[in-house]
Design a protein around this motif. Structure first.
Motif, PDB file in Angstrom:
ATOM      1  N   SER A 105      -9.251   0.415  12.317  1.00  0.00           N
ATOM      2  CA  SER A 105     -10.008   1.140  13.351  1.00  0.00           C
ATOM      3  C   SER A 105     -11.199   1.857  12.726  1.00  0.00           C
ATOM      4  O   SER A 105     -12.308   1.861  13.285  1.00  0.00           O
ATOM      5  CB  SER A 105      -9.126   2.172  14.065  1.00  0.00           C
ATOM      6  N   GLU A 135     -12.770   1.112   9.972  1.00  0.00           N
ATOM      7  CA  GLU A 135     -13.779   0.137   9.534  1.00  0.00           C
ATOM      8  C   GLU A 135     -14.597  -0.355  10.731  1.00  0.00           C
ATOM      9  O   GLU A 135     -15.828  -0.461  10.650  1.00  0.00           O
ATOM     10  CB  GLU A 135     -13.074  -1.045   8.830  1.00  0.00           C
ATOM     11  N   VAL A 136     -13.923  -0.612  11.846  1.00  0.00           N
ATOM     12  CA  VAL A 136     -14.619  -1.063  13.062  1.00  0.00           C
ATOM     13  C   VAL A 136     -15.603   0.023  13.513  1.00  0.00           C
ATOM     14  O   VAL A 136     -16.770  -0.258  13.835  1.00  0.00           O
ATOM     15  CB  VAL A 136     -13.592  -1.390  14.186  1.00  0.00           C
ATOM     16  N   MET A 137     -15.126   1.287  13.487  1.00  0.00           N
ATOM     17  CA  MET A 137     -15.967   2.400  13.919  1.00  0.00           C
ATOM     18  C   MET A 137     -17.188   2.536  12.982  1.00  0.00           C
ATOM     19  O   MET A 137     -18.325   2.691  13.450  1.00  0.00           O
ATOM     20  CB  MET A 137     -15.153   3.700  13.901  1.00  0.00           C
ATOM     21  N   ARG A 196     -18.618   0.283  11.089  1.00  0.00           N
ATOM     22  CA  ARG A 196     -19.575  -0.826  11.250  1.00  0.00           C
ATOM     23  C   ARG A 196     -20.360  -0.694  12.561  1.00  0.00           C
ATOM     24  O   ARG A 196     -21.551  -0.976  12.604  1.00  0.00           O
ATOM     25  CB  ARG A 196     -18.833  -2.161  11.231  1.00  0.00           C
ATOM     26  N   SER A 197     -19.677  -0.268  13.612  1.00  0.00           N
ATOM     27  CA  SER A 197     -20.367  -0.181  14.895  1.00  0.00           C
ATOM     28  C   SER A 197     -21.354   0.991  14.910  1.00  0.00           C
ATOM     29  O   SER A 197     -22.413   0.914  15.520  1.00  0.00           O
ATOM     30  CB  SER A 197     -19.377  -0.086  16.053  1.00  0.00           C
ATOM     31  N   LEU A 198     -21.035   2.101  14.223  1.00  0.00           N
ATOM     32  CA  LEU A 198     -21.950   3.251  14.198  1.00  0.00           C
ATOM     33  C   LEU A 198     -23.083   3.054  13.183  1.00  0.00           C
ATOM     34  O   LEU A 198     -24.190   3.582  13.371  1.00  0.00           O
ATOM     35  CB  LEU A 198     -21.185   4.538  13.875  1.00  0.00           C
ATOM     36  N   ALA A 199     -22.731   2.354  12.099  1.00  0.00           N
ATOM     37  CA  ALA A 199     -23.697   2.080  11.023  1.00  0.00           C
ATOM     38  C   ALA A 199     -24.458   3.344  10.598  1.00  0.00           C
ATOM     39  O   ALA A 199     -25.682   3.359  10.514  1.00  0.00           O
ATOM     40  CB  ALA A 199     -24.678   0.982  11.457  1.00  0.00           C
ATOM     41  N   SER A 200     -23.708   4.434  10.381  1.00  0.00           N
ATOM     42  CA  SER A 200     -24.303   5.720  10.011  1.00  0.00           C
ATOM     43  C   SER A 200     -23.810   6.131   8.624  1.00  0.00           C
ATOM     44  O   SER A 200     -22.644   5.930   8.290  1.00  0.00           O
ATOM     45  CB  SER A 200     -23.891   6.772  11.050  1.00  0.00           C
TER      46      SER A 200
END
Lengths: 277, 242
Positions: A44, A46-48, A50-54
């Motif tokens: 979870s 890692e998904v977060m 990658r999706s935020l890319a911050s």
């Protein structure tokens, strides 16, 4: 022994190796839900990330790299050791105080009423306040973490001691009176063993409270320890460093739980475990 | 020789709920228990049997009068007690539960002998919660006898057990008693138990308690629970109580 009987007997009583494999299998089944939770949390995260890319939410790889760096340099062990030593000293002080106050409060009502405001105060004051006050009073010295931990966890430990003492069966006290058991025997054979289960539970809660207090003390007033390291990583805006130090300390705490608390629990309350079989 | 017990004009009252006037349970109660004998006190619930036992166990003090235990060589009466519930420490082994009541440094050889006598030698290192109710009561009896009691108090010791187990334990108690002969007081609601174990059965009635009748059980020991002569005494007690 007849030839045909041998395999049957071997099947019925597995050797030590087979028994060991069976025990490992049972343990794996037991820990599977906890492992599943950790895997889910990692995925979870890692998904977060990658999706935020911050840069404020680093990926699992970066955090693992930071963990590897502080573990391989040996810094993790040194800093965790320093923090645990401070927690242990504060814990010992709190333990002695709570035994004295808890036993006398449970046995004598005026003592309980006398200490009640202090216990309530201690339970409601946040650890942050103790940390700040002790830094002001004692400065950069060992007294700062020890006293602030003792102030932070003693009230919770006192409640555990009182609960344990009150849980002693009055019939047992009557038996001790009839047989005129000496005071020392009553303390060592009745009161302290009766306290063990509640002290172990209270000890676990107190330990988690102590961790929260020591981090604050190390952030505000000391120049080493896990709290200080977290703070310096924060100052450098190094988010993976903050998370890595937190995770490494959490792993240390887990080790302590399994290697100390659970071993003590099994050893000191083995009469309960055997009874439940 | 073990000590006898003497109640002299003992009075005891408990405060009523209103708290104003005490409710007398015993009033000017006197009775002598001969040395080495076992006396059973029987009567309806609340008649004062447990009060007598509490006073003997020094869990309470009389409001008036006195209780005498003739001095023994040790200077004070050694008390052994078997309660209705065994009152064992769950965290100590069977052996340690028995040794618990011995003074520090005392010879523990007797512990082994008693464990053998009560049939628990193989369970010496077991914890109480792993034992049956009957086995736990055996530990309680061993604990009561290990102090070499001059006075043994039995507070409905077998009432929480099934009849078959209770019967076995009465026989065991009789055997233990034969070897040591302390002065004993048994409080029970079981008249057959009273007749089987006691030398005298004291029937208490009224409020405050009065001795209605003292029945001497004139059957030599060791007794057989099947002995028809016991039944005659049982009938006599029941008639006196009703």
């Amino acid at each position: 022994m007849p030839e045909l009987a041998r395999p049957l007997i071997r099947h019925r009583s597995p050797g030590r190796g087979a028994a060991g494999l069976l025990a490992i299998g049972r343990w794996l089944v037991k820990v599977a839900p906890a492992v599943a939770f950790c895997l889910l949390a990692i995925i979870s995260w890692e998904v977060m990330a990658r999706s935020l890319a911050s840069p404020l939410v680093p990926g699992v790889g970066k955090i693992a790299g930071a963990c590897e760096s502080i573990v391989l340099s040996g810094e993790a062990f040194t800093q965790i050791g320093i923090t645990l030593w401070r927690i242990a000293l504060g814990f010992v002080l709190a333990f002695v105080l709570s035994l004295l106050v808890g036993i006398s409060s449970a046995r004598y009502d005026p003592v309980r009423v006398f200490f009640e405001p202090a216990i309530l105060l201690g339970l409601t004051v946040p650890g942050l306040v103790w940390a700040l006050l002790c830094v002001i009073w004692f400065g950069v010295s060992l007294a700062t973490p020890v006293v602030s931990i003792a102030l932070g966890i003693t009230p919770a430990l006192v409640l555990s001691v009182v609960q344990g003492i009150r849980g002693v069966d009055p019939d047992i006290i009557e038996m001790a009176h009839v047989y005129q058991l000496p005071r020392r025997t009553r303390l060592m054979k009745i009161w302290l063993p009766a306290l063990v289960p509640s002290l172990l539970n209270g000890g676990r809660v107190a330990f988690s409270l102590a961790w929260k207090v020591i981090v604050l003390v190390e952030i505000f007033g000391l120049s080493d320890g896990v709290g200080y390291q977290i703070n310096s990583q924060f100052s450098m805006q190094n988010v993976e460093g903050v998370i890595a130090w937190t995770l490494v300390f959490w792993l240390g705490m887990l080790l302590l739980e399994y290697a100390v608390f659970q071993v003590l629990d099994r050893r000191l309350t083995r009469w309960q475990r055997r009874a439940s079989v | 020789m073990s000590a006898g017990i003497r109640f002299e004009h003992v009075s005891k009252a408990y405060p009523s709920k209103a708290g104003a006037r005490g409710r007398a349970v015993l009033d000017n109660f006197s009775y002598n228990i001969a040395s080495g004998s076992l006396v059973a006190f029987v009567g309806a619930s609340g008649v004062g049997k447990s009060t007598l036992l509490h006073l003997l166990a020094k869990l309470d003090t009389p409001d008036a009068g006195s209780i005498h235990w003739p001095a023994n060589p040790a200077g004070s009466a050694r008390l052994g007690v078997a309660f209705q519930q065994p009152r064992l420490l769950d965290w100590l082994s069977v052996r340690d539960n028995i040794t618990l009541v011995l003074p520090a440094g005392a010879d523990t050889q007797q512990v082994d002998e008693l464990l053998e006598a009560v049939g628990l030698a193989e369970h010496a290192s077991a914890f109480p919660q792993t034992l049956s109710g009957g086995q736990r009561q055996r530990v309680s009896l061993a604990r009561a006898f290990v102090v070499n009691p001059s006075i043994l108090l039995l507070d409905e010791p077998f009432s929480a057990l099934d009849e078959l187990t209770a019967r076995r334990l009465r026989l065991l108690l009789q055997a233990l008693w034969a070897k040591r002969s302390p002065t004993g007081v048994l409080v029970t609601h079981n008249m057959q138990e009273a007749v089987f174990l006691a030398d005298k059965v004291v029937i208490l009635k009224g409020r405050p308690a009065q001795i209605a009748e003292v029945i001497e059980v004139d059957i030599p020991k060791p007794r057989n629970p099947e002995d028809p002569a016991l039944f005659a005494y049982y009938t006599q007690i029941m008639q006196s109580l009703t």
